[in-house]
Scaffold this motif. Structure first.
Motif, mmCIF file in Angstrom:
data_model
loop_
_atom_site.group_PDB
_atom_site.id
_atom_site.type_symbol
_atom_site.label_atom_id
_atom_site.label_comp_id
_atom_site.label_asym_id
_atom_site.label_seq_id
_atom_site.Cartn_x
_atom_site.Cartn_y
_atom_site.Cartn_z
ATOM 1 N N VAL A 175 0.853 -1.187 0.000
ATOM 2 C CA VAL A 175 0.000 0.000 0.000
ATOM 3 C C VAL A 175 0.889 1.237 0.000
ATOM 4 C CG1 VAL A 175 -1.750 1.297 1.268
ATOM 5 C CG2 VAL A 175 -1.868 -1.212 1.192
ATOM 6 N N GLY A 176 0.716 2.077 -1.003
ATOM 7 C CA GLY A 176 1.496 3.298 -1.120
ATOM 8 C C GLY A 176 2.856 3.113 -1.760
ATOM 9 N N GLY A 177 3.149 1.894 -2.236
ATOM 10 C CA GLY A 177 4.470 1.652 -2.805
ATOM 11 C C GLY A 177 4.439 0.640 -3.934
ATOM 12 N N THR A 178 5.608 0.066 -4.198
ATOM 13 C CA THR A 178 5.793 -0.859 -5.312
ATOM 14 C C THR A 178 6.358 -2.178 -4.794
ATOM 15 O OG1 THR A 178 6.261 1.012 -6.770
ATOM 16 C CG2 THR A 178 6.934 -1.177 -7.552
ATOM 17 N N VAL A 179 5.878 -3.273 -5.325
ATOM 18 C CA VAL A 179 6.374 -4.592 -4.943
ATOM 19 C C VAL A 179 7.762 -4.791 -5.561
ATOM 20 C CG1 VAL A 179 6.010 -7.079 -5.102
ATOM 21 C CG2 VAL A 179 4.052 -5.543 -4.786
ATOM 22 N N SER A 180 8.749 -5.109 -4.745
ATOM 23 C CA SER A 180 10.103 -5.294 -5.259
ATOM 24 C C SER A 180 10.218 -6.590 -6.038
ATOM 25 C CB SER A 180 11.113 -5.296 -4.110
ATOM 26 O OG SER A 180 10.907 -6.415 -3.267
ATOM 27 N N ARG A 181 10.959 -6.538 -7.133
ATOM 28 C CA ARG A 181 11.221 -7.701 -7.974
ATOM 29 C C ARG A 181 9.929 -8.421 -8.359
ATOM 30 N NH1 ARG A 181 17.034 -8.833 -6.628
ATOM 31 N NH2 ARG A 181 17.513 -7.344 -4.979
ATOM 32 N N GLY A 182 8.914 -7.623 -8.594
ATOM 33 C CA GLY A 182 7.617 -8.173 -9.007
ATOM 34 C C GLY A 182 7.445 -7.969 -10.499
ATOM 35 N N PHE A 183 7.475 -9.052 -11.248
ATOM 36 C CA PHE A 183 7.514 -8.937 -12.703
ATOM 37 C C PHE A 183 6.171 -9.180 -13.381
ATOM 38 C CE2 PHE A 183 11.775 -10.335 -11.331
ATOM 39 C CZ PHE A 183 12.496 -9.225 -11.725
ATOM 40 N N THR A 184 5.335 -10.044 -12.817
ATOM 41 C CA THR A 184 4.081 -10.393 -13.484
ATOM 42 C C THR A 184 2.962 -10.583 -12.465
ATOM 43 O OG1 THR A 184 4.424 -12.808 -13.380
ATOM 44 C CG2 THR A 184 5.327 -11.642 -15.312
ATOM 45 N N ILE A 185 1.754 -10.579 -12.990
ATOM 46 C CA ILE A 185 0.567 -10.982 -12.236
ATOM 47 C C ILE A 185 -0.542 -11.243 -13.242
ATOM 48 C CG2 ILE A 185 -0.350 -8.645 -11.886
ATOM 49 C CD1 ILE A 185 -1.187 -9.664 -9.043
ATOM 50 N N SER A 186 -1.429 -12.166 -12.931
ATOM 51 C CA SER A 186 -2.525 -12.469 -13.855
ATOM 52 C C SER A 186 -3.607 -11.405 -13.757
ATOM 53 C CB SER A 186 -3.133 -13.840 -13.546
ATOM 54 O OG SER A 186 -3.864 -13.807 -12.325
ATOM 55 N N ARG A 187 -4.313 -11.231 -14.848
ATOM 56 C CA ARG A 187 -5.447 -10.302 -14.851
ATOM 57 C C ARG A 187 -6.497 -10.739 -13.837
ATOM 58 N NH1 ARG A 187 -3.364 -10.634 -19.955
ATOM 59 N NH2 ARG A 187 -3.029 -8.621 -21.039
ATOM 60 N N ALA A 188 -6.651 -12.035 -13.676
ATOM 61 C CA ALA A 188 -7.629 -12.553 -12.706
ATOM 62 C C ALA A 188 -7.269 -12.137 -11.289
ATOM 63 C CB ALA A 188 -7.702 -14.075 -12.811
#
Length: 212
Positions: A175-188
């Motif tokens: 919340v309020g930031g960015t996930v580190s080393r987060g490259f992908t996530i599904s649309r679902a």
């Protein structure tokens, strides 16, 4: 809960509609009059509009809803400023009807660098992404600015590269930031988070980074 979903024919919006119905919500799915849409459900109302460039045609879809979710965004770099113009109309329709809760999708590159982000990501991959999709991100920055200055109780969800993977319900958020080393996530799973945000008070008036 009654929800109005914009971008219902898109990848994220389509998942939002289906997951919301599965959860027992009433859904008003907003689609363009020229679009085909064959989803049917006892708790689904399909609202056909000529476009999203004006607030007036959207008022009927928004009126009486507890929250609005927008999965509207460009499907390619050549689509132009889709998100900002559409969101401006949606926010105007919300003001007219007194609906306050709003959840919209943006993109991870608009968030701050994670404190523990890798050197390669920080110096190479992220700048390259911003350069390749500069017009898309410029549009999203305008959209986010309009949302932040609105009187809505908003949440902006910022995913990285989207996939067509399955719904897992398991992902990282900041919340309020960015996930580190987060490259992908599904649309679902993005849709899952957008619905979950509706009952998560600490996401109100906050951007939320999400990724696996």
């Amino acid at each position: 809960m009654r929800l109005t979903v914009f971008g219902a024919t898109g990848g994220i919006g389509g998942h939002v509609v289906r997951q919301a119905l599965d959860a027992g919500h009433e859904v008003a799915a907003v689609v363009r009059a020229s679009s085909s849409y064959d989803v049917a459900h006892p708790k689904l109302e399909v609202v056909r509009v000529p476009g999203l460039t004006s607030a007036e045609p959207l008022v009927e879809a928004v009126d009486g809803s507890d929250a609005v979710i927008s999965g509207v965004g460009p499907r390619g770099r050549k689509d132009g400023p889709v998100a900002s113009g559409s969101t401006r109309s949606i926010l105007a329709a919300m003001r007219k009807t007194g609906v306050r809760r709003f959840v919209a999708v943006s993109a991870a590159p608009l968030g701050p660098d994670a404190p523990d982000e890798s050197f390669v990501n920080r110096r190479l991959l992220l700048p390259m992404m911003n350069a390749v999709a500069a017009d898309v991100y410029a549009d999203l920055r305008v959209m986010e600015g309009d949302i932040r200055t609105s009187d809505a109780d908003w949440t902006i969800v910022r995913p990285p590269k989207l996939t067509n993977g399955r719904l897992t319900g398991t992902y990282r958020t900041v919340v309020g930031g960015t996930v580190s080393r987060g490259f992908t996530i599904s649309r679902a799973d993005v849709a899952h988070l957008m619905l979950a945000a509706l009952t998560t008070p600490n996401t109100i008036n906050q951007p939320v980074g999400v990724a696996y």
